[in-house]
Design an enzyme around this catalytic site. Sequence first.
Site, PDB file in Angstrom:
ATOM      1  N   TYR A 129      -3.819  12.732-109.514  1.00  0.00           N
ATOM      2  CA  TYR A 129      -3.561  14.003-110.195  1.00  0.00           C
ATOM      3  C   TYR A 129      -2.717  13.837-111.449  1.00  0.00           C
ATOM      4  O   TYR A 129      -1.663  13.209-111.443  1.00  0.00           O
ATOM      5  CB  TYR A 129      -2.860  15.010-109.259  1.00  0.00           C
ATOM      6  CG  TYR A 129      -2.194  16.111-110.048  1.00  0.00           C
ATOM      7  CD1 TYR A 129      -2.976  16.983-110.812  1.00  0.00           C
ATOM      8  CD2 TYR A 129      -0.808  16.248-110.098  1.00  0.00           C
ATOM      9  CE1 TYR A 129      -2.381  17.966-111.597  1.00  0.00           C
ATOM     10  CE2 TYR A 129      -0.210  17.227-110.872  1.00  0.00           C
ATOM     11  CZ  TYR A 129      -1.007  18.081-111.627  1.00  0.00           C
ATOM     12  OH  TYR A 129      -0.438  19.040-112.417  1.00  0.00           O
ATOM     13  N   ALA A 159     -38.660  -2.798 -94.040  1.00  0.00           N
ATOM     14  CA  ALA A 159     -39.061  -1.768 -95.018  1.00  0.00           C
ATOM     15  C   ALA A 159     -37.819  -1.025 -95.476  1.00  0.00           C
ATOM     16  O   ALA A 159     -36.834  -0.915 -94.746  1.00  0.00           O
ATOM     17  CB  ALA A 159     -40.068  -0.815 -94.396  1.00  0.00           C
ATOM     18  N   GLY A 204     -36.228   1.935 -98.831  1.00  0.00           N
ATOM     19  CA  GLY A 204     -36.472   2.818 -99.986  1.00  0.00           C
ATOM     20  C   GLY A 204     -37.187   4.107 -99.607  1.00  0.00           C
ATOM     21  O   GLY A 204     -37.091   4.594 -98.474  1.00  0.00           O
ATOM     22  N   LYS A 220      -3.027  20.360-105.873  1.00  0.00           N
ATOM     23  CA  LYS A 220      -3.897  20.417-104.690  1.00  0.00           C
ATOM     24  C   LYS A 220      -5.311  20.323-105.240  1.00  0.00           C
ATOM     25  O   LYS A 220      -5.803  21.274-105.868  1.00  0.00           O
ATOM     26  CB  LYS A 220      -3.728  21.752-103.957  1.00  0.00           C
ATOM     27  CG  LYS A 220      -2.500  21.832-103.107  1.00  0.00           C
ATOM     28  CD  LYS A 220      -2.474  23.200-102.401  1.00  0.00           C
ATOM     29  CE  LYS A 220      -1.095  23.483-101.850  1.00  0.00           C
ATOM     30  NZ  LYS A 220      -0.797  24.922-101.840  1.00  0.00           N
ATOM     31  N   THR A 252     -39.160  -2.915 -89.232  1.00  0.00           N
ATOM     32  CA  THR A 252     -40.219  -2.006 -88.795  1.00  0.00           C
ATOM     33  C   THR A 252     -40.547  -2.319 -87.334  1.00  0.00           C
ATOM     34  O   THR A 252     -39.850  -3.134 -86.704  1.00  0.00           O
ATOM     35  CB  THR A 252     -41.490  -2.214 -89.650  1.00  0.00           C
ATOM     36  OG1 THR A 252     -41.968  -3.526 -89.375  1.00  0.00           O
ATOM     37  CG2 THR A 252     -41.186  -2.065 -91.131  1.00  0.00           C
ATOM     38  N   ILE A 272     -41.368  -7.811 -90.315  1.00  0.00           N
ATOM     39  CA  ILE A 272     -41.595  -6.952 -91.489  1.00  0.00           C
ATOM     40  C   ILE A 272     -40.449  -5.950 -91.620  1.00  0.00           C
ATOM     41  O   ILE A 272     -40.152  -5.204 -90.693  1.00  0.00           O
ATOM     42  CB  ILE A 272     -42.950  -6.205 -91.399  1.00  0.00           C
ATOM     43  CG1 ILE A 272     -44.100  -7.197 -91.189  1.00  0.00           C
ATOM     44  CG2 ILE A 272     -43.188  -5.369 -92.656  1.00  0.00           C
ATOM     45  CD1 ILE A 272     -45.481  -6.574 -91.090  1.00  0.00           C
ATOM     46  N   ASN A 276     -36.185   4.313-113.332  1.00  0.00           N
ATOM     47  CA  ASN A 276     -37.004   5.543-113.363  1.00  0.00           C
ATOM     48  C   ASN A 276     -36.131   6.805-113.401  1.00  0.00           C
ATOM     49  O   ASN A 276     -36.574   7.842-113.869  1.00  0.00           O
ATOM     50  CB  ASN A 276     -38.056   5.612-112.248  1.00  0.00           C
ATOM     51  CG  ASN A 276     -37.556   5.073-110.944  1.00  0.00           C
ATOM     52  OD1 ASN A 276     -36.345   4.906-110.784  1.00  0.00           O
ATOM     53  ND2 ASN A 276     -38.456   4.795-110.033  1.00  0.00           N
ATOM     54  N   CYS A 277     -34.884   6.673-112.975  1.00  0.00           N
ATOM     55  CA  CYS A 277     -33.982   7.827-113.033  1.00  0.00           C
ATOM     56  C   CYS A 277     -33.715   8.251-114.489  1.00  0.00           C
ATOM     57  O   CYS A 277     -33.283   9.374-114.736  1.00  0.00           O
ATOM     58  CB  CYS A 277     -32.657   7.517-112.356  1.00  0.00           C
ATOM     59  SG  CYS A 277     -32.846   6.851-110.703  1.00  0.00           S
TER      60      CYS A 277
HETATM   61  P1  FAD Z   1     -39.829   2.548-106.325  1.00  0.00           P
HETATM   62  O1  FAD Z   1     -38.619   2.337-107.109  1.00  0.00           O
HETATM   63  O2  FAD Z   1     -40.713   3.693-106.667  1.00  0.00           O
HETATM   64  O3  FAD Z   1     -40.672   1.212-106.393  1.00  0.00           O
HETATM   65  C1  FAD Z   1     -41.865   1.069-105.707  1.00  0.00           C
HETATM   66  C2  FAD Z   1     -42.769   0.142-106.506  1.00  0.00           C
HETATM   67  O4  FAD Z   1     -43.720  -0.386-105.638  1.00  0.00           O
HETATM   68  C3  FAD Z   1     -43.557   0.885-107.586  1.00  0.00           C
HETATM   69  O5  FAD Z   1     -43.294   0.351-108.850  1.00  0.00           O
HETATM   70  C4  FAD Z   1     -45.006   0.677-107.195  1.00  0.00           C
HETATM   71  O6  FAD Z   1     -45.842   0.440-108.313  1.00  0.00           O
HETATM   72  C5  FAD Z   1     -44.936  -0.538-106.331  1.00  0.00           C
HETATM   73  N1  FAD Z   1     -45.985  -0.607-105.325  1.00  0.00           N
HETATM   74  C6  FAD Z   1     -46.395   0.393-104.484  1.00  0.00           C
HETATM   75  N2  FAD Z   1     -47.364  -0.064-103.670  1.00  0.00           N
HETATM   76  C7  FAD Z   1     -47.578  -1.359-104.015  1.00  0.00           C
HETATM   77  C8  FAD Z   1     -48.479  -2.342-103.533  1.00  0.00           C
HETATM   78  N3  FAD Z   1     -49.300  -2.088-102.542  1.00  0.00           N
HETATM   79  N4  FAD Z   1     -48.443  -3.538-104.119  1.00  0.00           N
HETATM   80  C9  FAD Z   1     -47.573  -3.814-105.119  1.00  0.00           C
HETATM   81  N5  FAD Z   1     -46.723  -2.934-105.607  1.00  0.00           N
HETATM   82  C10 FAD Z   1     -46.713  -1.702-105.059  1.00  0.00           C
HETATM   83  N6  FAD Z   1     -32.833   8.762-107.469  1.00  0.00           N
HETATM   84  C11 FAD Z   1     -31.501   8.958-107.531  1.00  0.00           C
HETATM   85  O7  FAD Z   1     -30.775   8.568-106.617  1.00  0.00           O
HETATM   86  N7  FAD Z   1     -30.938   9.580-108.623  1.00  0.00           N
HETATM   87  C12 FAD Z   1     -31.681   9.997-109.665  1.00  0.00           C
HETATM   88  O8  FAD Z   1     -31.147  10.539-110.641  1.00  0.00           O
HETATM   89  C13 FAD Z   1     -33.075   9.816-109.620  1.00  0.00           C
HETATM   90  N8  FAD Z   1     -33.859  10.249-110.637  1.00  0.00           N
HETATM   91  C14 FAD Z   1     -35.198  10.003-110.604  1.00  0.00           C
HETATM   92  C15 FAD Z   1     -35.980  10.414-111.674  1.00  0.00           C
HETATM   93  C16 FAD Z   1     -37.351  10.182-111.661  1.00  0.00           C
HETATM   94  C17 FAD Z   1     -38.193  10.655-112.796  1.00  0.00           C
HETATM   95  C18 FAD Z   1     -37.943   9.506-110.560  1.00  0.00           C
HETATM   96  C19 FAD Z   1     -39.407   9.247-110.529  1.00  0.00           C
HETATM   97  C20 FAD Z   1     -37.174   9.098-109.482  1.00  0.00           C
HETATM   98  C21 FAD Z   1     -35.793   9.346-109.493  1.00  0.00           C
HETATM   99  N9  FAD Z   1     -34.980   8.966-108.427  1.00  0.00           N
HETATM  100  C22 FAD Z   1     -33.629   9.174-108.476  1.00  0.00           C
HETATM  101  C23 FAD Z   1     -35.563   8.366-107.211  1.00  0.00           C
HETATM  102  C24 FAD Z   1     -35.497   6.848-107.224  1.00  0.00           C
HETATM  103  O9  FAD Z   1     -36.049   6.369-108.395  1.00  0.00           O
HETATM  104  C25 FAD Z   1     -36.228   6.299-106.025  1.00  0.00           C
HETATM  105  O10 FAD Z   1     -35.622   6.815-104.868  1.00  0.00           O
HETATM  106  C26 FAD Z   1     -36.194   4.795-105.963  1.00  0.00           C
HETATM  107  O11 FAD Z   1     -36.775   4.250-107.092  1.00  0.00           O
HETATM  108  C27 FAD Z   1     -36.935   4.306-104.710  1.00  0.00           C
HETATM  109  O12 FAD Z   1     -37.010   2.942-104.698  1.00  0.00           O
HETATM  110  P2  FAD Z   1     -38.241   2.219-103.981  1.00  0.00           P
HETATM  111  O13 FAD Z   1     -38.034   0.762-104.145  1.00  0.00           O
HETATM  112  O14 FAD Z   1     -38.395   2.752-102.626  1.00  0.00           O
HETATM  113  O15 FAD Z   1     -39.517   2.703-104.790  1.00  0.00           O
END
Ligand code: FAD
Length: 817
Positions: free
Chosen positions: A427, A281, A283, A435, A274, A279, A41-42
């Site tokens: 360097y 958690a 991200g 430096k 958690t 459980i 997604n980044c």
């Molecule tokens: P996510 O990667 O968002 O994954 C969560 C997933 O869980 C989603 O696909 C969702 O559909 C699914 N989900 C949610 N609830 C449920 C459920 N109840 N049942 C089943 N599935 C579910 N971070 C950086 O460090 N550098 C960057 O350059 C950067 N650029 C970014 C650019 C964009 C446009 C975006 C949107 C984010 C960016 N990020 C960046 C942030 C980074 O993508 C997130 O911090 C990271 O993806 C978090 O990971 P995650 O697993 O917590 O959540």
Amino acid sequence: MKILIVGGVAGGASTAARLRRLDEKNEIIMFERGEEISYANCGIPYYLGDVITDRTQLTIVSKEGFNKQFNVDVRIKSEVISIDRKNKKVKIKDTSNNNTYEESYDKLVLSPGGTPIRPQLQGINDSRIFTIRTLSDMDLVKKFIKEKNPKKVAIIGAGFIGLEMAENMHRLGLMVSIVELADQVLNVLDAEMAALIHDHLKVKNIELVLNNAVTEFKPAAGGGLKLLLKDGYEIDADFVILSIGVRPETALAKEAGLEIGSLGGIKVTPELKTSDPDIFALGDVIETRDSVCDCASLVPLANAANKQGRIVADNICGGKATYDGTPGTAIAKVFDMAAAITGSSEKLLKKRKLPYSKCYLTPSSHAGYYPDAFPIYMKFLYNPADGRVLGAQIVGPEGVDKRIDVLSTMVQLHRTVYELAKLELAYAPPFSSAKDPVNLAAMIAINQIQGRNPSVSFEDVEALKKENALFIDVRSGLEFELGHIAGSVNIPLPEIRKRLSEIPKDRKLVLVCNQGKTAYFAQSILKNSGYDKVFDLSGGFKLYKVATAPQQNVGIFQSHYIDKRDDIQTVIPGRGKIYQLDAGGLQCPGPIMALAKKINEISDGDVVEVIATDPGFRNDIPSWCATTGNKLLQVEERDKKIVAKVQKGKREEKSFNGEIPHDKTLVVFSGELDKVLASFVIANGAASMGRKVTMFFTFWGLNALKKKTSPKVKKGFFDFMFGIMLPRGSWRLKLSQMQMFGIGPKLIRFIMKRKNIDSLEAMIFAAKAAGVRIIACQMSMDMMGIKKEELMEGIEIGGVAVYLNSAESSDTNLFIS
Ligand code: FAD
């Protein structure tokens, strides 16, 4: 062991992959609500901006591929809708047919991420208002752009993602307006570092509307959207991207009774458990500890989520791994600049009441003599008591990433400036200096701790002036002429020893140079000559100028805006030779000085094409040409460099010795619509040419400054009666002629709209944003019974002395009656 994972992207997929690498026998099921897993997604902003052209580059691995490689049961279009902790089961909805079923678990992992915030505003459900989180969100925007061929986009929220989107939409040729609630972009940075980004965004023709908020979206006359803002400004756009942040997606966890932290994320132990030991958690959904302040922190970043996946998997498989807090290290590309932060910002340290000191420096990305060295702006924060590195912020075109990473390491490992000063880093001239900038930051800090280099910074300047401090600008006369702190005197460093008799010993002395380095040398001379109240201005005049300049450029896409580049001559050189001058690697005024030398060597009418790497050159070159009588033919950016063409001309002789004032003052006496309009046209024009403008509203002119709806204020009988006879605000003003039984003003507004001329209200707004001082005359307010609360925001109240003071430094003073 049966392990269920909720969420199949950054955190979920990395947990699943590591779990399998650790153990072949566990049963692993990964549920993903969307249609794709483990995608980048980044990379979304760059796909939307056509930097990445192949969508499959973002889908790192398919469901089948993941299953094949890791033997993980991946279920897409599968939303986990509840958790039964007692019986260790979850309920899943298959979103392709809405059927539900249950799965039991031994261990459950939650990585559902964060939801983009969508404020409940009128009109928010318009299909042209997008949020960006998943590839499906991305596809919708891509489709809209392809099918509707939009010309203008408004981006709400100027965090990292908002700015990445701004750059990429601009890349597609769209006009981009950014609206941000805070008075700065990238709110994790301190304001002066964000100001460097504001400066850059303005150069790129991005409209920056700060300290403001959208209150309503509504369809616009031409088929687009109209955004109504808190203080009356309106933006027209074909579509909108909301990027005002993410909120941890905690609904499942809350419903299951898991403990939630003070910032709204799931509370976890360092092992990422958690409040239920079965459980885990990770991200964007969790709340972690800040590694500097040891306070709760939400850091929705992929680098944390990916590393946490490994920790969770290790602990499920019997390990004892911990997540030891976050330094919040982040970086973003903003056009030709990178902006990065690690550790705590100054505002956070202040809020937490933690002891800190700071310094600014502007080293080069690599040795200045090797081609293409760019200046990088650094802010460095440390604890003066024990020298611990607390944080850093860096903005610049090159070399930002590796410096922030070294500093991030120091922050995370709780290391000190003494250790940082000694670090030996790679360097060779193309990569760094002997430096490295991070060593320099530590050395400056040590000098400060040891009392060798007492400094003040830009925000202390006004208070120091009140204390009667003497500001001595130690740069060359040329640099001083290009801009200086008002009231400062110019004693160039090479002259300082000879001119000690001019420097008083009983006043505080503040030494000013471009970045702080020359001032430090001057400081040593003065200290060794018996001066004891000597400070240098950390960050120098460069930072002072950027931090104290107007930060917005509201209205650039509207007809009244006069582009700052109107100081560029359109004359094509009629004769003369063209010379090339490479001033890359030199920091301002280096390029100017090199240019001045070249101009001296050539004949009238010859042209020099100069290439500089210091972004400050873009702002300095018009002023230098204006002062020296040379003609600026062109300024443009090529590959992060500034390229200017200057034709040699002659300096016009001034008719008297001393500075020619350039400020403008207008006394607006009239309350008639046409006259008030004319005043703002002149004021905005002058402001956009960089002039200081003061508008003094007196008597009937005050009516133009009133709010549209009257707040409740206490008034005496006569004030009240007088008040109801006066028009309320700019919306109700009459014309000086052609009243036509009241339809005149409406007619003129209609004609202005048709001809795409800004409304008076938009002009007032733009004037305030451009730093025009709008002063309401205290005496007239008293006479007419007008209270402060009845006037629009941002209006100063002052007496005639304030006006006269401004008039003294003006070359134009208009009375509009
Ligand atoms: P996510 O990667 O968002 O994954 C969560 C997933 O869980 C989603 O696909 C969702 O559909 C699914 N989900 C949610 N609830 C449920 C459920 N109840 N049942 C089943 N599935 C579910 N971070 C950086 O460090 N550098 C960057 O350059 C950067 N650029 C970014 C650019 C964009 C446009 C975006 C949107 C984010 C960016 N990020 C960046 C942030 C980074 O993508 C997130 O911090 C990271 O993806 C978090 O990971 P995650 O697993 O917590 O959540």
